[in-house]
Design an enzyme around this catalytic site. Structure first.
Site, PDB file in Angstrom:
ATOM      1  N   LYS A  13       0.277   4.005  -4.810  1.00  0.00           N
ATOM      2  CA  LYS A  13       1.532   4.529  -5.390  1.00  0.00           C
ATOM      3  C   LYS A  13       2.730   4.053  -4.582  1.00  0.00           C
ATOM      4  CE  LYS A  13       0.167   8.832  -4.895  1.00  0.00           C
ATOM      5  NZ  LYS A  13      -1.158   8.614  -4.279  1.00  0.00           N
ATOM      6  N   ARG A  88       1.856  17.349  -8.639  1.00  0.00           N
ATOM      7  CA  ARG A  88       0.461  17.267  -8.202  1.00  0.00           C
ATOM      8  C   ARG A  88      -0.382  18.399  -8.743  1.00  0.00           C
ATOM      9  NH1 ARG A  88       1.446  13.810  -3.297  1.00  0.00           N
ATOM     10  NH2 ARG A  88      -0.647  13.403  -2.594  1.00  0.00           N
ATOM     11  N   ARG A 127      -4.974   1.547   6.613  1.00  0.00           N
ATOM     12  CA  ARG A 127      -3.513   1.579   6.471  1.00  0.00           C
ATOM     13  C   ARG A 127      -2.839   1.773   7.832  1.00  0.00           C
ATOM     14  NH1 ARG A 127      -1.019   5.547   2.230  1.00  0.00           N
ATOM     15  NH2 ARG A 127      -2.301   7.071   3.343  1.00  0.00           N
ATOM     16  N   ARG A 160      -1.368   7.227  10.088  1.00  0.00           N
ATOM     17  CA  ARG A 160      -0.886   8.565   9.742  1.00  0.00           C
ATOM     18  C   ARG A 160      -1.886   9.607  10.223  1.00  0.00           C
ATOM     19  NH1 ARG A 160       0.877   8.301   3.439  1.00  0.00           N
ATOM     20  NH2 ARG A 160      -0.349  10.207   3.410  1.00  0.00           N
ATOM     21  N   ARG A 171      -8.418  15.174   0.918  1.00  0.00           N
ATOM     22  CA  ARG A 171      -7.305  14.823   0.008  1.00  0.00           C
ATOM     23  C   ARG A 171      -7.844  14.307  -1.321  1.00  0.00           C
ATOM     24  NH1 ARG A 171      -4.566  10.849   3.872  1.00  0.00           N
ATOM     25  NH2 ARG A 171      -3.321  10.262   2.078  1.00  0.00           N
TER      26      ARG A 171
HETATM   27  P1  AP5 Z   1      -0.489   3.186  -0.499  1.00  0.00           P
HETATM   28  O1  AP5 Z   1       0.416   2.439  -1.396  1.00  0.00           O
HETATM   29  O2  AP5 Z   1       0.041   3.678   0.807  1.00  0.00           O
HETATM   30  O3  AP5 Z   1      -1.213   4.349  -1.327  1.00  0.00           O
HETATM   31  P2  AP5 Z   1      -0.660   5.736  -1.882  1.00  0.00           P
HETATM   32  O4  AP5 Z   1      -1.233   5.910  -3.255  1.00  0.00           O
HETATM   33  O5  AP5 Z   1       0.809   5.816  -1.729  1.00  0.00           O
HETATM   34  O6  AP5 Z   1      -1.448   6.683  -0.890  1.00  0.00           O
HETATM   35  P3  AP5 Z   1      -1.003   7.954  -0.048  1.00  0.00           P
HETATM   36  O7  AP5 Z   1      -2.153   8.214   0.897  1.00  0.00           O
HETATM   37  O8  AP5 Z   1       0.341   7.794   0.564  1.00  0.00           O
HETATM   38  O9  AP5 Z   1      -0.973   9.011  -1.161  1.00  0.00           O
HETATM   39  P4  AP5 Z   1      -1.095  10.508  -0.990  1.00  0.00           P
HETATM   40  O10 AP5 Z   1      -0.804  10.945  -2.370  1.00  0.00           O
HETATM   41  O11 AP5 Z   1      -2.345  11.023  -0.412  1.00  0.00           O
HETATM   42  O12 AP5 Z   1      -0.028  10.818   0.164  1.00  0.00           O
HETATM   43  P5  AP5 Z   1       1.425  11.415   0.138  1.00  0.00           P
HETATM   44  O13 AP5 Z   1       2.174  10.775   1.219  1.00  0.00           O
HETATM   45  O14 AP5 Z   1       1.979  11.415  -1.250  1.00  0.00           O
HETATM   46  O15 AP5 Z   1      -1.773   2.260  -0.232  1.00  0.00           O
HETATM   47  C1  AP5 Z   1      -2.827   2.678   0.634  1.00  0.00           C
HETATM   48  C2  AP5 Z   1      -3.317   1.472   1.464  1.00  0.00           C
HETATM   49  O16 AP5 Z   1      -3.938   0.534   0.594  1.00  0.00           O
HETATM   50  C3  AP5 Z   1      -2.200   0.723   2.187  1.00  0.00           C
HETATM   51  O17 AP5 Z   1      -2.674   0.283   3.430  1.00  0.00           O
HETATM   52  C4  AP5 Z   1      -1.895  -0.475   1.263  1.00  0.00           C
HETATM   53  O18 AP5 Z   1      -1.431  -1.597   1.997  1.00  0.00           O
HETATM   54  C5  AP5 Z   1      -3.253  -0.725   0.631  1.00  0.00           C
HETATM   55  N1  AP5 Z   1      -3.138  -1.167  -0.767  1.00  0.00           N
HETATM   56  C6  AP5 Z   1      -2.280  -0.708  -1.713  1.00  0.00           C
HETATM   57  N2  AP5 Z   1      -2.488  -1.317  -2.892  1.00  0.00           N
HETATM   58  C7  AP5 Z   1      -3.531  -2.171  -2.688  1.00  0.00           C
HETATM   59  C8  AP5 Z   1      -4.243  -3.080  -3.535  1.00  0.00           C
HETATM   60  N3  AP5 Z   1      -3.908  -3.225  -4.818  1.00  0.00           N
HETATM   61  N4  AP5 Z   1      -5.272  -3.780  -2.991  1.00  0.00           N
HETATM   62  C9  AP5 Z   1      -5.602  -3.646  -1.676  1.00  0.00           C
HETATM   63  N5  AP5 Z   1      -4.969  -2.802  -0.834  1.00  0.00           N
HETATM   64  C10 AP5 Z   1      -3.948  -2.070  -1.328  1.00  0.00           C
HETATM   65  O19 AP5 Z   1       1.147  12.950   0.491  1.00  0.00           O
HETATM   66  C11 AP5 Z   1       0.701  13.328   1.781  1.00  0.00           C
HETATM   67  C12 AP5 Z   1       0.538  14.842   1.837  1.00  0.00           C
HETATM   68  O20 AP5 Z   1       1.805  15.488   1.570  1.00  0.00           O
HETATM   69  C13 AP5 Z   1      -0.417  15.458   0.784  1.00  0.00           C
HETATM   70  O21 AP5 Z   1      -1.765  15.400   1.209  1.00  0.00           O
HETATM   71  C14 AP5 Z   1       0.128  16.890   0.706  1.00  0.00           C
HETATM   72  O22 AP5 Z   1      -0.299  17.654   1.816  1.00  0.00           O
HETATM   73  C15 AP5 Z   1       1.644  16.694   0.825  1.00  0.00           C
HETATM   74  N6  AP5 Z   1       2.277  16.544  -0.497  1.00  0.00           N
HETATM   75  C16 AP5 Z   1       2.899  15.422  -0.970  1.00  0.00           C
HETATM   76  N7  AP5 Z   1       3.375  15.635  -2.214  1.00  0.00           N
HETATM   77  C17 AP5 Z   1       3.067  16.930  -2.523  1.00  0.00           C
HETATM   78  C18 AP5 Z   1       3.278  17.723  -3.673  1.00  0.00           C
HETATM   79  N8  AP5 Z   1       3.879  17.253  -4.788  1.00  0.00           N
HETATM   80  N9  AP5 Z   1       2.822  19.013  -3.656  1.00  0.00           N
HETATM   81  C19 AP5 Z   1       2.201  19.506  -2.562  1.00  0.00           C
HETATM   82  N10 AP5 Z   1       1.953  18.786  -1.442  1.00  0.00           N
HETATM   83  C20 AP5 Z   1       2.367  17.504  -1.429  1.00  0.00           C
END
Ligand code: AP5
Length: 214
Positions: A13, A88, A127, A160, A171
């Site tokens: 994402k 979410r 990552r 992270r 997660r």
């Molecule tokens: P990346 O693009 O970083 O993936 P992502 O989908 O953004 O993954 P996240 O882990 O950031 O998502 P998340 O939803 O768990 O975390 P968030 O920060 O939102 O890609 C991942 C890796 O793969 C990278 O190394 C990249 O280089 C590689 N990659 C990408 N695309 C690729 C491809 N096509 N091929 C190969 N490699 C690739 O949330 C964190 C925490 O915050 C949650 O757990 C929760 O506690 C809280 N939180 C956030 N939003 C909310 C909400 N709305 N409500 C409640 N709690 C929330």
């Protein structure tokens, strides 16, 4: 055009959001990034959110929904909004529908990036993020030019705190049990676009742009 990026942790994402903001002249609103900024700066919100994030749980809705409206209301008129990591759960999705209606606006598309669980752990454990800007790399799929160092800022790259294998599993469970119901929710609203997220980042980006008819 207002868009939600939906998908499990590691689906890509954040990676796609960074590419799409230029293409769509959009502002990215990433709840995870907002929480991490607040944790780093030890704000009240950061202190409250930290334990949930460290355990891989969702931060409670009452801490999350208002901060999204704060961010949306700061977006300049005429710019698109790209929501990354929000909503979410159904409560957040309904709050979003309601609030957009009050603002005479709407979500146009939901991009569901589909990646099987077995690929997610490898992506997340490899990552690395810049300590300063949060720019994302992958040790195998998107390595920095110099190991451990951000290409643009020269700051160190770190893992992270919620990217350990055990937390990633939590997660992914939270996504499968609570967030994935939104696929059906938005399909019923007729705005869901599902994309194969297993290809390279550039190929995934092209599929999204093609699907949006850009
Ligand atoms: P990346 O693009 O970083 O993936 P992502 O989908 O953004 O993954 P996240 O882990 O950031 O998502 P998340 O939803 O768990 O975390 P968030 O920060 O939102 O890609 C991942 C890796 O793969 C990278 O190394 C990249 O280089 C590689 N990659 C990408 N695309 C690729 C491809 N096509 N091929 C190969 N490699 C690739 O949330 C964190 C925490 O915050 C949650 O757990 C929760 O506690 C809280 N939180 C956030 N939003 C909310 C909400 N709305 N409500 C409640 N709690 C929330």
């Amino acid at each position: 055009m207002n868009i939600i990026l939906l998908g499990p942790p590691g689906a890509g994402k954040g990676t796609q959001a960074k590419k799409l903001i230029n293409e769509l002249d959009a502002v990215q609103i990433a709840t995870g990034d907002i929480f991490r900024y607040n944790i780093k700066n030890e704000t009240e919100l950061g202190k409250k959110a930290k334990s949930y994030i460290d355990e891989g749980k969702l931060v409670p809705d009452e801490l999350t929904i208002d901060l999204v409206w704060d961010a949306i209301d700061k977006v300049e008129d005429g710019k698109s909004i790209l929501l990354d990591g929000f909503p979410r759960n159904i409560t957040q999705a309904e709050a979003l529908d309601e609030g957009m209606k009050e603002r005479n606006s709407k979500i146009d598309y939901v991009i569901n990036i589909r990646v099987p669980d077995e690929l997610l752990i490898e992506r997340i454990s490899g990552r690395r993020v810049c300590v300063e800007t949060g720019s994302t790399y992958h040790i195998k799929y998107n390595p920095p030019k110099v190991e451990g160092v951000d290409d643009e800022t020269g700051y160190p790259l770190i893992q992270r705190t919620d990217d350990t294998e055990e937390k990633v599993k939590n997660r992914i469970d939270v996504y499968n049990n609570t967030t994935s119901v939104l696929i059906d929710y938005y399909d019923k609203h007729g705005i869901l676009i599902t994309i194969d997220g297993t290809k390279t980042p550039d190929e995934v980006f092209k599929s999204i742009v093609d699907a949006l008819g850009k």
